[in-house]
Design a protein around this motif. Structure first.
Motif, PDB file in Angstrom:
ATOM      1  N   ASP A  96       0.839  -1.201   0.000  1.00 58.30           N
ATOM      2  CA  ASP A  96       0.000   0.000   0.000  1.00 58.30           C
ATOM      3  C   ASP A  96       0.871   1.247   0.000  1.00 58.30           C
ATOM      4  O   ASP A  96       1.966   1.234   0.569  1.00 58.30           O
ATOM      5  N   PRO A  97       0.378   2.342  -0.593  1.00 54.34           N
ATOM      6  CA  PRO A  97       1.131   3.589  -0.514  1.00 54.34           C
ATOM      7  C   PRO A  97       1.325   3.990   0.949  1.00 54.34           C
ATOM      8  O   PRO A  97       0.403   3.836   1.758  1.00 54.34           O
ATOM      9  N   ILE A  99       3.207   2.634   3.200  1.00 47.73           N
ATOM     10  CA  ILE A  99       3.466   1.566   4.160  1.00 47.73           C
ATOM     11  C   ILE A  99       4.951   1.538   4.551  1.00 47.73           C
ATOM     12  O   ILE A  99       5.318   1.036   5.613  1.00 47.73           O
ATOM     13  N   GLY A 100       5.820   2.087   3.682  1.00 44.89           N
ATOM     14  CA  GLY A 100       7.244   2.145   4.014  1.00 44.89           C
ATOM     15  C   GLY A 100       8.156   1.473   3.005  1.00 44.89           C
ATOM     16  O   GLY A 100       9.298   1.139   3.339  1.00 44.89           O
ATOM     17  N   LYS A 101       7.683   1.308   1.774  1.00 47.08           N
ATOM     18  CA  LYS A 101       8.496   0.627   0.759  1.00 47.08           C
ATOM     19  C   LYS A 101       9.767   1.415   0.444  1.00 47.08           C
ATOM     20  O   LYS A 101      10.857   0.853   0.391  1.00 47.08           O
ATOM     21  N   SER A 102       9.604   2.736   0.225  1.00 47.30           N
ATOM     22  CA  SER A 102      10.778   3.550  -0.113  1.00 47.30           C
ATOM     23  C   SER A 102      11.765   3.564   1.038  1.00 47.30           C
ATOM     24  O   SER A 102      12.983   3.529   0.826  1.00 47.30           O
ATOM     25  N   THR A 103      11.256   3.613   2.248  1.00 46.27           N
ATOM     26  CA  THR A 103      12.120   3.604   3.430  1.00 46.27           C
ATOM     27  C   THR A 103      12.917   2.307   3.489  1.00 46.27           C
ATOM     28  O   THR A 103      14.139   2.308   3.623  1.00 46.27           O
ATOM     29  N   ARG A 134      15.369  12.054   3.383  1.00 45.05           N
ATOM     30  CA  ARG A 134      15.036  10.794   4.039  1.00 45.05           C
ATOM     31  C   ARG A 134      16.320  10.072   4.435  1.00 45.05           C
ATOM     32  O   ARG A 134      16.428   9.537   5.549  1.00 45.05           O
ATOM     33  N   LEU A 138      17.497   8.863   8.107  1.00 44.09           N
ATOM     34  CA  LEU A 138      17.774   7.459   8.394  1.00 44.09           C
ATOM     35  C   LEU A 138      19.248   7.219   8.704  1.00 44.09           C
ATOM     36  O   LEU A 138      19.642   6.088   8.979  1.00 44.09           O
ATOM     37  N   MET A 266       8.493   0.110  12.450  1.00 45.55           N
ATOM     38  CA  MET A 266       8.717   1.453  11.924  1.00 45.55           C
ATOM     39  C   MET A 266       8.999   2.375  13.098  1.00 45.55           C
ATOM     40  O   MET A 266       8.173   2.543  13.979  1.00 45.55           O
ATOM     41  N   THR A 267      10.200   2.931  13.109  1.00 50.92           N
ATOM     42  CA  THR A 267      10.571   3.827  14.201  1.00 50.92           C
ATOM     43  C   THR A 267      10.809   5.224  13.636  1.00 50.92           C
ATOM     44  O   THR A 267      10.708   5.428  12.430  1.00 50.92           O
ATOM     45  N   GLY A 268      11.150   6.145  14.482  1.00 47.65           N
ATOM     46  CA  GLY A 268      11.431   7.506  14.033  1.00 47.65           C
ATOM     47  C   GLY A 268      12.645   7.575  13.120  1.00 47.65           C
ATOM     48  O   GLY A 268      12.791   8.508  12.339  1.00 47.65           O
ATOM     49  N   THR A 269      13.506   6.577  13.197  1.00 47.52           N
ATOM     50  CA  THR A 269      14.687   6.562  12.342  1.00 47.52           C
ATOM     51  C   THR A 269      14.654   5.365  11.406  1.00 47.52           C
ATOM     52  O   THR A 269      15.644   4.679  11.213  1.00 47.52           O
ATOM     53  N   GLY A 270      13.482   5.100  10.843  1.00 46.57           N
ATOM     54  CA  GLY A 270      13.367   4.062   9.830  1.00 46.57           C
ATOM     55  C   GLY A 270      12.940   2.719  10.385  1.00 46.57           C
ATOM     56  O   GLY A 270      12.465   2.613  11.511  1.00 46.57           O
TER      57      GLY A 270
HETATM   58  P1  TYD Z   1       7.468   5.501   2.632  1.00 47.91           P
HETATM   59  O1  TYD Z   1       8.698   4.687   2.648  1.00 47.91           O
HETATM   60  O2  TYD Z   1       7.534   6.818   1.929  1.00 47.91           O
HETATM   61  O3  TYD Z   1       6.232   4.668   2.037  1.00 47.91           O
HETATM   62  P2  TYD Z   1       5.946   4.119   0.561  1.00 47.91           P
HETATM   63  O4  TYD Z   1       7.191   4.240  -0.222  1.00 47.91           O
HETATM   64  O5  TYD Z   1       5.518   2.686   0.780  1.00 47.91           O
HETATM   65  O6  TYD Z   1       4.831   4.930   0.011  1.00 47.91           O
HETATM   66  O7  TYD Z   1       7.050   5.669   4.152  1.00 47.91           O
HETATM   67  C1  TYD Z   1       6.102   6.556   4.490  1.00 47.91           C
HETATM   68  C2  TYD Z   1       5.755   6.510   5.948  1.00 47.91           C
HETATM   69  O8  TYD Z   1       6.774   6.044   6.805  1.00 47.91           O
HETATM   70  C3  TYD Z   1       5.436   7.897   6.354  1.00 47.91           C
HETATM   71  O9  TYD Z   1       4.083   7.921   6.735  1.00 47.91           O
HETATM   72  C4  TYD Z   1       6.334   8.220   7.483  1.00 47.91           C
HETATM   73  C5  TYD Z   1       6.891   6.904   7.928  1.00 47.91           C
HETATM   74  N1  TYD Z   1       8.295   7.002   8.357  1.00 47.91           N
HETATM   75  C6  TYD Z   1       8.635   6.815   9.688  1.00 47.91           C
HETATM   76  O10 TYD Z   1       7.776   6.590  10.543  1.00 47.91           O
HETATM   77  N2  TYD Z   1       9.955   6.867  10.069  1.00 47.91           N
HETATM   78  C7  TYD Z   1      10.944   7.123   9.179  1.00 47.91           C
HETATM   79  O11 TYD Z   1      12.126   7.149   9.563  1.00 47.91           O
HETATM   80  C8  TYD Z   1      10.581   7.327   7.801  1.00 47.91           C
HETATM   81  C9  TYD Z   1      11.625   7.617   6.767  1.00 47.91           C
HETATM   82  C10 TYD Z   1       9.263   7.236   7.441  1.00 47.91           C
END
Ligand code: TYD
Ligand code: MG
Length: 454
Positions: A96-97, A99-103, A134, A138, A266-270
């Motif tokens: 899902d958009p 969700i954290g894929k890019s992270t 980002r 991270l 998922m934490t504040g630092t990734g």
């Molecule tokens: P993202 O990787 O952009 O999602 P996608 O690529 O799947 O669309 O992640 C987005 C969410 O992750 C955003 O709501 C914020 C959260 N997030 C954290 O909680 N901690 C972090 O360190 C980062 C980078 C993102």
């Protein structure tokens, strides 16, 4: 040869149609069928009666060494890949958009790069400044990842061909477009063609490619489904929004076991790895309450204990609610029907809410017994002893069926301090010291022994 007719395809499952329809017959999705450009049948296309060249055939005994692997250094990520990244392979990461894929992939890219691999990260969604921000957040700015922001696949392939990285991350496949395809980015034809080009490039040039794909309900953006059969490995990144747990699940893997999971937080630092998911999923458990049951499950190759929660409440007139999170709704209906028909315990006039705590999705039939126990516990308002785990499949006759990997489930329960397990009779029990195992033949026995009714 007949002229290539224009064709239509479902964005949800990829099935082709000759004409438009409002609903896909194959997967049942609405408004998911869109027109797509016909495959090339230009003047160069030959009829199949023209002879081709013979293809060399070999026997099955051909010696083939196991594929080499590049480790990312992120244990949970490597595990889901089947032990590391296979060079020249194509991987799809869907989810899902937001969700954290890019992270996840930026972290993985940085980790591979720090390990000495040559890594390119191509973003078609975000500006370079955003990705850098980002990376900064991270703590990845020192990693030698080459960053590019582009959506034209022709330019990207030219760049990758010149750079020859070991790994290229394409974020996301829906933003990529090929100038040879007359369709908007994100349409089935574009996504399919772009994925095809990238996968072919991966094989030809020996570059491992990770494609990011958004899963969306709307028909306008092609779901990653159309790409699934082209790639070697399909991973889904799942989790409940508002929950910190994220699960990376392999649903297809040509180089390793499917159904393997990696657990992250998922934490504040990734994203942080969770090496012991059972402890995490159970850590938030409240005091023993009616409706709460611990299920000893298996995810991929490892046992995972999760809490299944049920709430049963009087329903207002009309049809009662059946709300399920993290489990199959159809399975709940079956279990409710079996409880009614075989044990004489109806749920008519009662709302039922069922939930897997922590945002995990449980797909195993082995969860049946834990679900039934949670439902009974909630309905009878009797708390289950908190040191007890459950597992077993329920058949329509109400009998309990043994499930696979009994010993692994029991060992995990024992390791986490549980002292009792309720399991189907005739399970192949290994010896697990310190654990009292109660074998039960059917649901009636469970009702009688645990709830003093039946
Ligand atoms: P993202 O990787 O952009 O999602 P996608 O690529 O799947 O669309 O992640 C987005 C969410 O992750 C955003 O709501 C914020 C959260 N997030 C954290 O909680 N901690 C972090 O360190 C980062 C980078 C993102
Ligand atoms: Mg993203």
């Amino acid at each position: 040869m007949s002229k290539a007719a224009s064709s239509f395809a479902c964005t949800a499952c990829g099935v082709s149609y000759r004409k438009w329809a409002g609903r896909c017959e194959a997967c049942g999705a609405w408004n998911s069928i869109h027109e797509e450009a016909p495959l090339s049948q230009g003047p160069g296309a030959k009829a199949l009666t023209t002879r081709g060249k013979t293809v060399p055939l070999t026997d099955l005994a051909t010696e083939e060494p196991p594929p080499p692997r590049i480790s990312s250094g992120i244990g949970e990520f490597d595990r889901v890949l089947g032990g590391g990244l296979v060079p020249a392979s194509a991987i799809l990461v869907g989810g899902d958009p937001g969700i954290g894929k890019s992270t996840l992939l930026l972290q993985a890219a940085a980790s591979f790069a720090r390990g000495g691999a040559k890594v390119a990260y191509i973003s078609g969604e975000e500006a370079a400044a955003q990705v850098r921000l980002r990376a900064q957040r991270l703590g990845l700015t020192d990693a030698p990842v080459r960053l590019g922001t582009e959506t034209s696949l022709r330019d990207i392939l030219t760049t990758l061909d010149a750079e020859r990285p070991d790994l290229a991350v394409i974020d996301s496949i829906q933003t990529m477009w090929l100038d040879t395809v007359e369709a908007a980015p994100g349409s089935v034809s574009q996504v399919r063609a772009a994925a095809h080009e990238l996968v072919t490039f991966a094989k030809r040039r020996g570059v491992a490619i990770v494609l990011v794909g958004h899963v969306t309900k709307e028909g306008t953006i092609a779901g990653p489904r159309v790409v699934e059969h082209m790639v070697d490995t399909v991973l889904y990144f799942e989790g409940e929004r508002g929950h910190q747990f994220r699960i990376l699940r392999s649903v297809k893997n040509r180089f390793g076991p499917a159904d393997e999971i990696g657990v992250f937080e998922m934490t504040g630092t990734g994203l942080a790895e969770v090496a012991n998911p059972s402890a995490l999923f159970l850590s938030a458990r409240d005091a023993p309450a009616p409706g709460s049951v611990v299920f000893a499950g298996i995810e991929g190759t490892r046992p995972v204990l999760t809490e299944i929660q049920a709430l049963v409440a009087p329903a207002p007139p009309g049809s009662p609610r059946r709300t399920v999170v993290g489990l199959d709704g159809g399975r709940l209906s079956t279990i409710l029907a079996v409880l009614d028909a075989r044990c004489g315990i109806p749920f008519t006039g009662l709302d039922v809410f069922l939930n897997v705590a922590g945002g995990l999705r449980v797909n195993e039939p082995a969860a049946d017994l834990a679900v039934a126990a949670a439902l009974l516990s909630a309905r009878e308002d009797v708390a289950i002893p908190p040191d007890t785990v459950f597992f077993g499949e329920i058949s329509l006759s109400g009998a309990l069926r043994p499930v696979s990997q009994t010993e692994n489930r029991l060992k995990e329960a024992q390791k986490l301090g549980f002292s009792q397990a309720v399991v189907p009779a005739r399970s192949r029990l290994g010896s697990v010291p310190g654990l009292k195992v109660r074998e039960m033949a059917d649901l009636t026995a469970v009702v009688g022994e645990m709830f003093g009714a039946g």
